[in-house]
Design an enzyme around this catalytic site. Structure first.
Site, PDB file in Angstrom:
ATOM      1  N   GLU A  94       5.673  -3.277   0.677  1.00 48.70           N
ATOM      2  CA  GLU A  94       5.599  -3.102  -0.773  1.00 48.70           C
ATOM      3  C   GLU A  94       4.887  -1.785  -1.022  1.00 48.70           C
ATOM      4  O   GLU A  94       3.657  -1.716  -0.974  1.00 48.70           O
ATOM      5  CB  GLU A  94       4.819  -4.266  -1.409  1.00 48.70           C
ATOM      6  CG  GLU A  94       5.628  -5.536  -1.563  1.00 48.70           C
ATOM      7  CD  GLU A  94       6.765  -5.383  -2.559  1.00 48.70           C
ATOM      8  OE1 GLU A  94       6.757  -4.427  -3.359  1.00 48.70           O
ATOM      9  OE2 GLU A  94       7.680  -6.213  -2.533  1.00 48.70           O
ATOM     10  N   GLY A  98       0.835  -1.200   0.000  1.00 51.84           N
ATOM     11  CA  GLY A  98       0.000   0.000   0.000  1.00 51.84           C
ATOM     12  C   GLY A  98       0.866   1.245   0.000  1.00 51.84           C
ATOM     13  O   GLY A  98       2.062   1.183  -0.311  1.00 51.84           O
ATOM     14  N   VAL A 104       0.595   4.742   5.384  1.00 50.80           N
ATOM     15  CA  VAL A 104       0.169   3.615   6.234  1.00 50.80           C
ATOM     16  C   VAL A 104       1.357   2.685   6.495  1.00 50.80           C
ATOM     17  O   VAL A 104       1.461   2.075   7.562  1.00 50.80           O
ATOM     18  CB  VAL A 104      -1.029   2.867   5.595  1.00 50.80           C
ATOM     19  CG1 VAL A 104      -1.424   1.654   6.436  1.00 50.80           C
ATOM     20  CG2 VAL A 104      -2.227   3.803   5.459  1.00 50.80           C
ATOM     21  N   GLY A 105       2.279   2.628   5.540  1.00 47.23           N
ATOM     22  CA  GLY A 105       3.495   1.819   5.744  1.00 47.23           C
ATOM     23  C   GLY A 105       4.205   2.215   7.033  1.00 47.23           C
ATOM     24  O   GLY A 105       4.697   1.372   7.792  1.00 47.23           O
ATOM     25  N   CYS A 161       0.770  -0.086  -9.239  1.00 42.18           N
ATOM     26  CA  CYS A 161       1.928   0.452  -8.515  1.00 42.18           C
ATOM     27  C   CYS A 161       3.154   0.620  -9.402  1.00 42.18           C
ATOM     28  O   CYS A 161       3.946   1.528  -9.193  1.00 42.18           O
ATOM     29  CB  CYS A 161       2.268  -0.435  -7.320  1.00 42.18           C
ATOM     30  SG  CYS A 161       2.597  -2.136  -7.778  1.00 42.18           S
TER      31      CYS A 161
HETATM   32  P1  NAD Z   1      -5.375   1.013   0.830  1.00 41.85           P
HETATM   33  O1  NAD Z   1      -6.026   2.320   1.152  1.00 41.85           O
HETATM   34  O2  NAD Z   1      -6.225  -0.122   0.413  1.00 41.85           O
HETATM   35  O3  NAD Z   1      -4.481   0.641   2.078  1.00 41.85           O
HETATM   36  C1  NAD Z   1      -3.738  -0.532   2.108  1.00 41.85           C
HETATM   37  C2  NAD Z   1      -4.091  -1.305   3.344  1.00 41.85           C
HETATM   38  O4  NAD Z   1      -3.795  -0.532   4.499  1.00 41.85           O
HETATM   39  C3  NAD Z   1      -5.576  -1.659   3.420  1.00 41.85           C
HETATM   40  O5  NAD Z   1      -5.711  -3.017   3.804  1.00 41.85           O
HETATM   41  C4  NAD Z   1      -6.110  -0.712   4.450  1.00 41.85           C
HETATM   42  O6  NAD Z   1      -7.206  -1.239   5.191  1.00 41.85           O
HETATM   43  C5  NAD Z   1      -4.921  -0.508   5.369  1.00 41.85           C
HETATM   44  N1  NAD Z   1      -4.995   0.788   6.041  1.00 41.85           N
HETATM   45  C6  NAD Z   1      -5.446   1.959   5.532  1.00 41.85           C
HETATM   46  N2  NAD Z   1      -5.340   2.952   6.441  1.00 41.85           N
HETATM   47  C7  NAD Z   1      -4.830   2.391   7.560  1.00 41.85           C
HETATM   48  C8  NAD Z   1      -4.488   2.890   8.857  1.00 41.85           C
HETATM   49  N3  NAD Z   1      -4.651   4.171   9.178  1.00 41.85           N
HETATM   50  N4  NAD Z   1      -3.981   2.015   9.756  1.00 41.85           N
HETATM   51  C9  NAD Z   1      -3.801   0.721   9.447  1.00 41.85           C
HETATM   52  N5  NAD Z   1      -4.109   0.190   8.237  1.00 41.85           N
HETATM   53  C10 NAD Z   1      -4.613   1.002   7.306  1.00 41.85           C
HETATM   54  O7  NAD Z   1      -4.346   1.170  -0.314  1.00 41.85           O
HETATM   55  P2  NAD Z   1      -3.483   2.405  -0.735  1.00 41.85           P
HETATM   56  O8  NAD Z   1      -2.496   2.751   0.331  1.00 41.85           O
HETATM   57  O9  NAD Z   1      -4.346   3.489  -1.304  1.00 41.85           O
HETATM   58  O10 NAD Z   1      -2.736   1.682  -1.971  1.00 41.85           O
HETATM   59  C11 NAD Z   1      -2.204   2.380  -2.983  1.00 41.85           C
HETATM   60  C12 NAD Z   1      -0.699   2.468  -2.798  1.00 41.85           C
HETATM   61  O11 NAD Z   1      -0.172   1.156  -2.751  1.00 41.85           O
HETATM   62  C13 NAD Z   1       0.007   3.157  -3.931  1.00 41.85           C
HETATM   63  O12 NAD Z   1       1.002   3.981  -3.389  1.00 41.85           O
HETATM   64  C14 NAD Z   1       0.628   2.019  -4.698  1.00 41.85           C
HETATM   65  O13 NAD Z   1       1.762   2.370  -5.445  1.00 41.85           O
HETATM   66  C15 NAD Z   1       0.933   1.048  -3.600  1.00 41.85           C
HETATM   67  N6  NAD Z   1       1.021  -0.304  -4.128  1.00 41.85           N
HETATM   68  C16 NAD Z   1       2.211  -0.948  -4.072  1.00 41.85           C
HETATM   69  C17 NAD Z   1       2.330  -2.219  -4.606  1.00 41.85           C
HETATM   70  C18 NAD Z   1       3.612  -2.970  -4.550  1.00 41.85           C
HETATM   71  O14 NAD Z   1       3.582  -4.168  -4.829  1.00 41.85           O
HETATM   72  N7  NAD Z   1       4.711  -2.350  -4.212  1.00 41.85           N
HETATM   73  C19 NAD Z   1       1.215  -2.834  -5.171  1.00 41.85           C
HETATM   74  C20 NAD Z   1       0.005  -2.133  -5.197  1.00 41.85           C
HETATM   75  C21 NAD Z   1      -0.090  -0.877  -4.654  1.00 41.85           C
END
Ligand code: NAD
Length: 402
Positions: free
Chosen positions: A208, A186, A190-191, A242
């Protein structure tokens, strides 16, 4: 509730149930069946969540999960075998070897953009390694999340594999538990939350994340080929990939011709009215729709730019004469907007890319092998392609990460 889930998975793991290779193979076979036997249900859920056409869900999600499950299954014996190591003469006649051991209970937190692939591919790897698994799919793709919660217990060992649905609150509860590994996919914001929570228990994490993946096009490039492939990789899933090329960074000499080819390719691949094309999806929600729209500068738009807030669709859009100071270059775009920037020299482009955050992917279109070597050896990036985009993900042999 989530703590109970963790405790139950821990008990299963500690019982030794997930260690035998026979158990792991059975789970991997079941995972393959889960995606192949429920193809239509996944196609419908991805269509409801993201407007994804069936071919995209099958090719880019289901087939990759089935392929990964088979790939790891075929290598289990090799990876779990004892690997003998040479012993120093002073230690003779000792024998030594390394063994791969499971981590324990693994938490997988997955995002919405490839809601099946990014949930089940890491699950295949975690099961192959003999772990118990807790999956937390994204609440932003609720149809696929619900389907996973229904199907996983029907196919996999429910004592050892659990799905917990929910958003930040539920994820926050899960993160209080002392998992043995966390695999998070993600955004970086959040990471950081995940990594902070993991630090409390010294839990190792795999993050990731995303970022701005550059796509270089030099003056020797085959522009027709470059445009065809860039348009495919950028506008697939409406740019919500991504590893999509985030921006084009090209030689000024070929820019006009490249932009003309990009326009031609957009019409060729999506038609004159992309928003009416049933094979063109939508943005995940209003928040992202508004964010992406705000990055489109009408004065710099040379293709597309139109949108429909009711259907959450944004046309494949190309922006010209963009600079690194423009708003579109201040964040990962993660949508169907393609800025075109030019460099003064290839060396300067490499220096600029290296001065920015480490990209998840990097692409270069060139007919000059020396240029390809220079860029790929001097830039830091997770994975990438020469004269193509995205397809480094199409093989399990290459691994994936950034
Ligand atoms: P998202 O909003 O679905 O969040 C990812 C996860 O984090 C979800 O399961 C969500 O429930 C959880 N989450 C959200 N907020 C949270 C919080 N405050 N506390 C704890 N958990 C929480 O997804 P996103 O972040 O919008 O995803 C998009 C991003 O992911 C982009 O930056 C994209 O580049 C990246 N991405 C990376 C890869 C990779 O393989 N490197 C693949 C796909 C997406």
């Amino acid at each position: 509730m989530t703590n109970q889930t963790f405790e139950q998975l821990k008990k299963t793991y500690e019982s030794g149930r997930t260690r035998p290779l026979a158990w792991r193979r059975a789970q991997l076979n079941a995972l393959r069946r889960l995606v192949t036997e429920n193809r239509d249900a996944f196609v419908s859920s991805a269509m409801a969540d993201l407007g994804k056409p069936a071919a995209e869900t099958v090719l880019m999600e289901l087939n990759l999960v089935a392929g990964e499950a088979q790939f790891v299954r075929n290598r289990l014996s090799l990876w779990t075998a004892r690997h003998p190591k040479a012993m120093h003469w002073m230690l003779q006649p000792a024998a030594g070897w390394t063994i791969a051991e499971p981590k324990g209970v693994v938490l997988i937190i997955s995002p919405w953009n490839y809601p099946v692939l990014l949930a089940l591919e890491p699950m295949a790897d975690a099961l192959a390694a003999g772990n118990a698994v807790c999956l937390k799919p994204s609440e932003l793709s609720p149809n696929t999340s619900k389907l996973l919660a229904e199907l996983v217990p029907q196919y996999l060992d429910s004592e050892a594999v659990r799905v917990v649905e929910g958003g930040p609150k539920e994820t926050g509860e899960l993160l209080k538990c002392p998992f043995n590994h966390i695999f998070y996919t993600g955004g970086g914001h959040v990471g950081k939350i995940v990594m902070r929570a993991a630090a409390e228990h010294l839990t190792p994490v795999t993050l990731e994340l995303g970022g701005k993946s550059p796509c270089l096009v030099d003056r020797t490039a085959n522009l027709k080929l470059a445009a065809r492939r860039i348009v495919f990789g950028k506008f697939l899933n409406c740019g919500q990939t991504c590893v999509a090329p985030d921006y084009i960074y090209c030689d000024p000499e070929i820019k006009e011709a490249l932009v003309a080819e990009l326009r031609r390719q957009i019409t060729r691949q999506y038609g004159k009215e992309p928003l009416k094309n049933r094979n063109y999806g939508k943005i995940i929600n209003e928040k992202h729709f508004d964010r992406i729209n705000s990055l489109i500068d009408p004065a710099k738009t040379v293709c597309g730019g139109g949108s429909n807030r009711e259907t959450l669709q944004i046309e494949p859009t190309v922006l010209d004469n963009v600079t690194f100071e423009d708003p579109v270059m201040q964040q990962e775009i993660f949508g169907p907007v393609l800025p075109v920037l030019t460099y003064d020299s290839l060396g300067g482009a490499v220096a600029k890319i290296n001065s920015m955050a480490h990209p998840l992917a990097l692409y270069i279109f060139t007919e000059d092998e020396k240029n390809a070597r220079e860029v790929t050896s001097r830039c830091g990036f997770g994975g990438g392609c020469i004269n193509d985009v995205l397809i480094h993900l199409a093989t399990s042999n290459m691994g994936f990460g950034g």
